[in-house]
Design a protein around this motif. Structure first.
Motif, short mmCIF file in Angstrom:
data_model
loop_
_atom_site.label_atom_id
_atom_site.label_comp_id
_atom_site.label_asym_id
_atom_site.label_seq_id
_atom_site.Cartn_x
_atom_site.Cartn_y
_atom_site.Cartn_z
N GLY A 284 43.42 -25.64 -59.72
CA GLY A 284 43.26 -26.06 -58.34
C GLY A 284 43.06 -24.87 -57.41
O GLY A 284 43.26 -23.72 -57.79
N GLY A 285 42.66 -25.15 -56.19
CA GLY A 285 42.55 -24.11 -55.19
C GLY A 285 41.42 -23.12 -55.42
O GLY A 285 41.49 -21.98 -54.97
N GLY A 286 40.36 -23.54 -56.14
CA GLY A 286 39.23 -22.65 -56.35
C GLY A 286 39.48 -21.53 -57.35
O GLY A 286 38.81 -20.51 -57.33
N ARG A 287 40.45 -21.71 -58.24
CA ARG A 287 40.77 -20.69 -59.23
C ARG A 287 40.41 -21.21 -60.63
O ARG A 287 40.42 -22.39 -60.89
CB ARG A 287 42.25 -20.32 -59.17
N VAL A 288 40.10 -20.26 -61.50
CA VAL A 288 39.81 -20.57 -62.89
C VAL A 288 40.52 -19.58 -63.79
O VAL A 288 40.87 -18.47 -63.37
CB VAL A 288 38.29 -20.53 -63.21
N ARG A 289 40.73 -19.98 -65.01
CA ARG A 289 41.29 -19.08 -66.02
C ARG A 289 40.19 -18.76 -66.99
O ARG A 289 39.52 -19.65 -67.52
CB ARG A 289 42.46 -19.73 -66.73
N ILE A 290 39.95 -17.45 -67.21
CA ILE A 290 38.96 -17.03 -68.21
C ILE A 290 39.67 -16.23 -69.30
O ILE A 290 40.73 -15.65 -69.08
CB ILE A 290 37.80 -16.21 -67.59
N ILE A 291 39.08 -16.27 -70.49
CA ILE A 291 39.64 -15.53 -71.61
C ILE A 291 38.67 -14.39 -71.94
O ILE A 291 37.47 -14.59 -72.04
CB ILE A 291 39.92 -16.43 -72.83
N LEU A 292 39.23 -13.21 -72.08
CA LEU A 292 38.45 -12.01 -72.38
C LEU A 292 38.27 -11.88 -73.89
O LEU A 292 38.95 -12.55 -74.67
CB LEU A 292 39.17 -10.78 -71.81
N PRO A 293 37.38 -11.00 -74.36
CA PRO A 293 37.10 -10.91 -75.79
C PRO A 293 38.31 -10.56 -76.64
O PRO A 293 38.38 -10.93 -77.81
CB PRO A 293 36.06 -9.79 -75.90
N HIS A 294 39.29 -9.87 -76.07
CA HIS A 294 40.46 -9.47 -76.85
C HIS A 294 41.63 -10.45 -76.64
O HIS A 294 42.79 -10.08 -76.77
CB HIS A 294 40.86 -8.03 -76.54
#
Length: 71
Positions: A25-35
């Motif tokens: 919510g609130g214009g946020r996202v969770r991303i996962i990095l290669p490691h």
């Protein structure tokens, strides 16, 4: 996706490139990095990765999978 806010000139840090894991919510996202590190960032700070950035992400993901410690 690429988080350009993460880039700095001093000390030099490149943009974070990762896959979107979850839209929060609130214009946020969770991303996962290669490691396998997850970060939370603002959707407005992301841009689509270029083909070369995607290739580098995929290569780094494979390298990490081959070298990470096994449990």
């Amino acid at each position: 996706m690429v988080d350009e806010v993460a880039a700095r000139e001093s000390p030099p840090v490149s943009c974070w490139t990762g896959r979107v894991q979850m839209v929060l919510g609130g214009g946020r996202v969770r991303i996962i990095l290669p490691h396998a590190v997850e970060i939370t960032t603002r959707l407005r700070d992301l841009r689509a990765a270029t083909d070369s950035e995607r290739a580098a992400f995929e290569a780094a993901t494979v390298r990490y999978a081959e070298t990470r410690p096994r449990r």
